[in-house]
Design a protein around this motif. Structure first.
Motif, mmCIF file in Angstrom:
data_model
loop_
_atom_site.group_PDB
_atom_site.id
_atom_site.type_symbol
_atom_site.label_atom_id
_atom_site.label_comp_id
_atom_site.label_asym_id
_atom_site.label_seq_id
_atom_site.Cartn_x
_atom_site.Cartn_y
_atom_site.Cartn_z
ATOM 1 N N THR A 38 -87.541 61.357 80.298
ATOM 2 C CA THR A 38 -87.465 62.386 81.324
ATOM 3 C C THR A 38 -86.870 61.815 82.605
ATOM 4 O OG1 THR A 38 -89.672 61.907 82.127
ATOM 5 C CG2 THR A 38 -89.489 63.552 80.366
ATOM 6 N N VAL A 39 -86.455 62.702 83.467
ATOM 7 C CA VAL A 39 -85.894 62.301 84.758
ATOM 8 C C VAL A 39 -86.974 61.651 85.614
ATOM 9 C CG1 VAL A 39 -84.788 63.177 86.855
ATOM 10 C CG2 VAL A 39 -84.176 64.125 84.637
ATOM 11 N N GLU A 40 -88.200 62.127 85.509
ATOM 12 C CA GLU A 40 -89.298 61.548 86.285
ATOM 13 C C GLU A 40 -89.550 60.093 85.890
ATOM 14 O OE1 GLU A 40 -89.651 64.458 84.614
ATOM 15 O OE2 GLU A 40 -89.569 65.858 86.293
ATOM 16 N N PHE A 41 -89.422 59.787 84.592
ATOM 17 C CA PHE A 41 -89.611 58.422 84.126
ATOM 18 C C PHE A 41 -88.530 57.496 84.687
ATOM 19 C CE2 PHE A 41 -88.999 55.062 80.906
ATOM 20 C CZ PHE A 41 -90.260 54.490 80.954
ATOM 21 N N LEU A 95 -78.738 41.848 89.039
ATOM 22 C CA LEU A 95 -79.339 42.884 88.201
ATOM 23 C C LEU A 95 -79.453 44.209 88.956
ATOM 24 C CD1 LEU A 95 -82.109 40.860 86.349
ATOM 25 C CD2 LEU A 95 -79.960 41.720 85.423
ATOM 26 N N GLY A 96 -79.743 44.138 90.252
ATOM 27 C CA GLY A 96 -79.767 45.352 91.063
ATOM 28 C C GLY A 96 -78.399 46.015 91.125
ATOM 29 N N PHE A 97 -77.347 45.201 91.188
ATOM 30 C CA PHE A 97 -75.988 45.742 91.163
ATOM 31 C C PHE A 97 -75.705 46.426 89.836
ATOM 32 C CE2 PHE A 97 -71.469 45.186 90.182
ATOM 33 C CZ PHE A 97 -70.918 45.949 91.207
ATOM 34 N N VAL A 98 -76.160 45.835 88.740
ATOM 35 C CA VAL A 98 -75.962 46.441 87.418
ATOM 36 C C VAL A 98 -76.690 47.776 87.326
ATOM 37 C CG1 VAL A 98 -76.475 46.161 84.951
ATOM 38 C CG2 VAL A 98 -75.513 44.263 86.250
ATOM 39 N N VAL A 99 -77.913 47.835 87.844
ATOM 40 C CA VAL A 99 -78.672 49.096 87.827
ATOM 41 C C VAL A 99 -77.957 50.155 88.654
ATOM 42 C CG1 VAL A 99 -80.811 50.204 88.574
ATOM 43 C CG2 VAL A 99 -80.901 48.053 87.337
ATOM 44 N N ALA A 100 -77.480 49.782 89.831
ATOM 45 C CA ALA A 100 -76.767 50.744 90.685
ATOM 46 C C ALA A 100 -75.481 51.213 90.016
ATOM 47 C CB ALA A 100 -76.475 50.113 92.040
ATOM 48 N N LEU A 101 -74.765 50.310 89.376
ATOM 49 C CA LEU A 101 -73.533 50.678 88.689
ATOM 50 C C LEU A 101 -73.810 51.616 87.517
ATOM 51 C CD1 LEU A 101 -70.455 50.149 88.457
ATOM 52 C CD2 LEU A 101 -71.034 48.327 86.862
ATOM 53 N N LEU A 102 -74.814 51.290 86.719
ATOM 54 C CA LEU A 102 -75.158 52.154 85.590
ATOM 55 C C LEU A 102 -75.625 53.532 86.059
ATOM 56 C CD1 LEU A 102 -77.006 49.688 83.192
ATOM 57 C CD2 LEU A 102 -74.762 50.727 82.881
ATOM 58 N N LEU A 105 -72.681 55.549 87.063
ATOM 59 C CA LEU A 105 -71.957 56.027 85.888
ATOM 60 C C LEU A 105 -72.699 57.160 85.195
ATOM 61 C CD1 LEU A 105 -70.635 52.731 84.285
ATOM 62 C CD2 LEU A 105 -69.301 54.539 85.340
ATOM 63 N N PHE A 106 -74.030 57.064 85.118
ATOM 64 C CA PHE A 106 -74.807 58.114 84.454
ATOM 65 C C PHE A 106 -74.800 59.410 85.254
ATOM 66 C CE2 PHE A 106 -77.629 54.656 82.418
ATOM 67 C CZ PHE A 106 -76.678 54.444 81.434
ATOM 68 N N GLN A 107 -74.842 59.306 86.578
ATOM 69 C CA GLN A 107 -74.938 60.493 87.416
ATOM 70 C C GLN A 107 -73.581 61.154 87.667
ATOM 71 O OE1 GLN A 107 -77.703 62.019 88.541
ATOM 72 N NE2 GLN A 107 -78.905 60.525 87.398
ATOM 73 N N LYS A 108 -72.549 60.334 87.938
ATOM 74 C CA LYS A 108 -71.255 60.875 88.342
ATOM 75 C C LYS A 108 -70.174 60.724 87.295
ATOM 76 C CE LYS A 108 -72.292 60.048 93.160
ATOM 77 N NZ LYS A 108 -71.967 59.314 94.364
#
Length: 113
Positions: A38-41, A95-102, A105-108
């Motif tokens: 879910t989005v909340e998770f 790793l924070g950069f990877v999370v932000a990049l992913l 990509l998932f959102q936009k």
């Protein structure tokens, strides 16, 4: 000054544990890409990643400052503590950069023009 060196070693160990905790939530975040969540998770995971990353980075700064204090008191620079702390902080940032990049990509998505 043996007490301050012990405190520095213990702080370095705790900093390693915060990196391991961040890696755990990072892996859970990556596994969320393969399963239906879910989005909340995902929002909760991002909050934990954000909280742990800032905690680890600020704790790393404290270790670097405390290393300078130990250096001033003992006249021996704790090279291993400083280098390992910088490496752990760099790992958190990467790793924070990877999370932000992913997440971007998932959102936009990816637009090729």
């Amino acid at each position: 000054m043996l007490q301050t060196r012990r405190l520095l070693a213990f702080s370095s160990r705790v900093h390693t544990y915060t990196l391991l905790l961040y890696l755990f939530f990072f892996l859970v975040y990556l596994l969320g890409s393969f399963f239906s969540v879910t989005v909340e998770f995902v929002t909760l995971l991002q909050f934990f990643l954000y909280l742990i990353s800032w905690t680890s980075l600020l704790f790393g700064v404290w270790i670097l400052v405390f290393s300078c204090i130990v250096w001033a008191g003992d006249r021996v620079f704790p090279v291993s503590s400083v280098l390992l702390t910088i490496a752990r902080m760099f790992c958190i940032l990467a790793l924070g950069f990877v999370v932000a990049l992913l997440e971007t990509l998932f959102q936009k998505g990816l637009v090729i023009s």
